[in-house]
Design a protein around this motif. Structure first.
Motif, PDB file in Angstrom:
ATOM      1  N   ASN A 215       0.835  -1.147  -0.086  1.00 21.15           N
ATOM      2  CA  ASN A 215       0.152   0.012   0.007  1.00 21.15           C
ATOM      3  C   ASN A 215       0.858   1.435   0.053  1.00 21.15           C
ATOM      4  O   ASN A 215       1.994   1.215   0.420  1.00 21.15           O
ATOM      5  CB  ASN A 215      -0.895  -0.075   1.042  1.00 21.15           C
ATOM      6  N   ASP A 223       0.554  -2.055   7.321  1.00 22.39           N
ATOM      7  CA  ASP A 223      -0.328  -2.777   6.379  1.00 22.39           C
ATOM      8  C   ASP A 223      -1.757  -2.386   6.663  1.00 22.39           C
ATOM      9  O   ASP A 223      -2.210  -2.178   7.683  1.00 22.39           O
ATOM     10  CB  ASP A 223      -0.288  -4.499   6.687  1.00 22.39           C
ATOM     11  N   VAL A 224      -2.462  -2.213   5.445  1.00 21.36           N
ATOM     12  CA  VAL A 224      -3.801  -1.888   5.488  1.00 21.36           C
ATOM     13  C   VAL A 224      -4.916  -3.067   6.417  1.00 21.36           C
ATOM     14  O   VAL A 224      -5.671  -2.628   7.044  1.00 21.36           O
ATOM     15  CB  VAL A 224      -4.505  -1.522   4.176  1.00 21.36           C
ATOM     16  N   TYR A 246      -5.853  -0.125   8.560  1.00 19.25           N
ATOM     17  CA  TYR A 246      -4.531   0.138   9.037  1.00 19.25           C
ATOM     18  C   TYR A 246      -4.447  -0.041  10.445  1.00 19.25           C
ATOM     19  O   TYR A 246      -4.393   0.854  11.189  1.00 19.25           O
ATOM     20  CB  TYR A 246      -4.162   1.634   8.710  1.00 19.25           C
ATOM     21  N   TYR A 282     -12.425   0.514  -1.267  1.00 15.39           N
ATOM     22  CA  TYR A 282     -11.779  -0.762  -2.061  1.00 15.39           C
ATOM     23  C   TYR A 282     -12.930  -1.733  -2.615  1.00 15.39           C
ATOM     24  O   TYR A 282     -14.251  -1.627  -2.141  1.00 15.39           O
ATOM     25  CB  TYR A 282     -11.225  -1.659  -0.650  1.00 15.39           C
ATOM     26  N   ASP A 308      -7.401  -2.087  -3.444  1.00 11.56           N
ATOM     27  CA  ASP A 308      -7.504  -1.088  -2.377  1.00 11.56           C
ATOM     28  C   ASP A 308      -7.152   0.364  -3.044  1.00 11.56           C
ATOM     29  O   ASP A 308      -6.787   0.559  -4.055  1.00 11.56           O
ATOM     30  CB  ASP A 308      -6.759  -1.296  -1.126  1.00 11.56           C
ATOM     31  N   PHE A 309      -7.524   1.492  -2.229  1.00 11.30           N
ATOM     32  CA  PHE A 309      -7.540   2.790  -2.554  1.00 11.30           C
ATOM     33  C   PHE A 309      -8.099   3.089  -3.963  1.00 11.30           C
ATOM     34  O   PHE A 309      -7.711   3.513  -4.982  1.00 11.30           O
ATOM     35  CB  PHE A 309      -6.024   3.267  -2.739  1.00 11.30           C
ATOM     36  N   ASP A 312      -8.977   6.585  -4.257  1.00 15.40           N
ATOM     37  CA  ASP A 312      -7.834   6.748  -3.485  1.00 15.40           C
ATOM     38  C   ASP A 312      -7.789   7.884  -2.561  1.00 15.40           C
ATOM     39  O   ASP A 312      -6.787   8.326  -1.760  1.00 15.40           O
ATOM     40  CB  ASP A 312      -6.559   6.901  -4.236  1.00 15.40           C
ATOM     41  N   SER A 319      -4.739   3.013  -7.274  1.00 15.53           N
ATOM     42  CA  SER A 319      -4.956   1.784  -6.636  1.00 15.53           C
ATOM     43  C   SER A 319      -3.723   0.836  -6.751  1.00 15.53           C
ATOM     44  O   SER A 319      -2.963   1.053  -7.211  1.00 15.53           O
ATOM     45  CB  SER A 319      -6.302   1.304  -6.992  1.00 15.53           C
ATOM     46  N   TYR A 320      -4.029  -0.172  -5.540  1.00 14.23           N
ATOM     47  CA  TYR A 320      -2.798  -1.126  -5.701  1.00 14.23           C
ATOM     48  C   TYR A 320      -3.771  -2.380  -5.358  1.00 14.23           C
ATOM     49  O   TYR A 320      -4.778  -2.440  -4.824  1.00 14.23           O
ATOM     50  CB  TYR A 320      -1.971  -0.959  -4.784  1.00 14.23           C
ATOM     51  N   THR A 322      -4.303  -6.477  -3.637  1.00 12.30           N
ATOM     52  CA  THR A 322      -3.558  -7.325  -2.432  1.00 12.30           C
ATOM     53  C   THR A 322      -4.265  -8.493  -2.246  1.00 12.30           C
ATOM     54  O   THR A 322      -5.518  -8.612  -2.843  1.00 12.30           O
ATOM     55  CB  THR A 322      -3.295  -6.693  -1.252  1.00 12.30           C
TER      56      THR A 322
END
Length: 329
Positions: A215, A223-224, A246, A282, A308-309, A312, A319-320, A322
């Protein structure tokens, strides 16, 4: 300029949300006595069953049509027939094959079918179909269906003057669902997979983020999703879990909604955290389908592919993706 992640309290946003829920007294509803129309129209009333259950091919989509030429006049002047068509819309293209089909003829109504007085003093008729009838009409099989696909039913009103009125002949106001007109000449149903398994995917679970460090703010806040214990509740095809977003820093409670759609899972949620541009959210990763066992409903573990994001929250990070594992304890 560097974006700063901050907690954003949403009292104003919530207030605005309440005001955005308009009453039913919309402008189109405020029709004066004596209003007339140059051509007849068909008002949609009492729709039910717009979600068709793939597991039950007898599930029905039903509605009523009220015929109006003159307000509060039960006569059927100019009505010759109402003719229906159905189309199948394939919204799942994972295998690269588009199984959409139709339109195909799907029955008709005549003046004799309009035999009951409707909500606005005109005569109405009923129309309904089952999932199996729609499948047969367009020639699709059970194996062609997936959660989220649609059946679209359209109809045309033919008058004794030879006029034909259908979906392409109405304005946006007249086509609006609900209210005085509600005359869009088409309705769509969505395919779902209903199940009643109250013990399936409920209870206490261990949440474990399998891909850490991805993230945008990992270096500052960790970490989220991290590792934490969560409670999953719900009924029907929907589940909810509350977790700390988080967990090692902000630890802000967020509710994730899981929708079990046939053999796959959709998810979404948001958190009151942003860089000043709305909330961070998300959803499921569109590039990786989340599957679950819809045969015996015994699985105690699932891996969620999460984007996620998204959005954002004004952080300009994008975003990314996971992976998060949920394991029953």
């Amino acid at each position: 300029m560097k974006k700063i992640l901050n907690i954003k309290y949403l009292a104003l946003a919530l207030t605005l949300a309440f005001f955005s829920c308009e009453s039913d007294d919309k402008v189109i509803d405020q029709v004066f006595d004596g209003v007339d129309t140059e051509t007849p129209f068909l008002r949609i009333l009492n729709q039910s069953g717009s979600n068709l259950d793939i597991f039950n091919t007898s599930s029905m989509h039903t509605w009523e049509l009220e015929y109006q030429l003159v307000p509060n006049d039960p006569s059927l002047d100019k009505l010759q027939s109402v003719d229906f068509q159905v189309s199948f819309i394939d919204n799942n293209d994972e295998d690269g094959v588009d199984r959409s089909a139709g339109p195909a003829a799907f029955g008709s109504l005549g003046p004799a079918d309009f035999d009951t007085e409707g909500d606005y003093g005109n005569m109405k008729a009923s129309f309904s179909y089952s999932l199996q009838e729609a499948m047969d009409a367009v020639g699709v099989e059970f194996a062609d269906l997936s959660g989220g696909d649609n059946f679209l039913v359209t109809w045309e009103l033919t008058t004794t003057d030879g006029d034909v009125i259908g979906p392409d002949d109405v304005s946006g106001d007249v086509a609006a669902v609900g209210g005085y007109y509600s005359s869009q000449y088409q309705l769509i149903s969505s395919l779902v997979c209903n199940f009643e398994q109250p013990d399936f995917f409920t209870g206490t679970y261990l949440m474990t983020e399998l891909e850490t460090g991805g993230n945008p703010f990992f270096g500052s806040f960790g970490d989220v999703f991290g590792t934490q214990t969560v409670e999953i509740t719900g009924s029907g095809t929907s589940r909810e879990l509350v977790f700390n977003y988080y967990p090692a820093s902000f630890a802000i409670a967020s509710t994730m909604t899981l929708n079990f759609i046939c053999d796959r899972v959709a998810l979404n949620g948001s958190v009151g955290l942003s860089c000043g541009g709305g909330n961070i959210g998300y959803q499921e990763d569109p590039a990786n389908t989340i599957l679950f066992d819809n045969v015996d409903f015994t699985s105690d573990e699932i891996i969620l592919f999460i984007e996620d994001f998204q959005p954002d929250g004004g952080c300009d990070t994008g975003s990314y993706t996971t992976r998060v594992q949920l394991t029953k304890l």
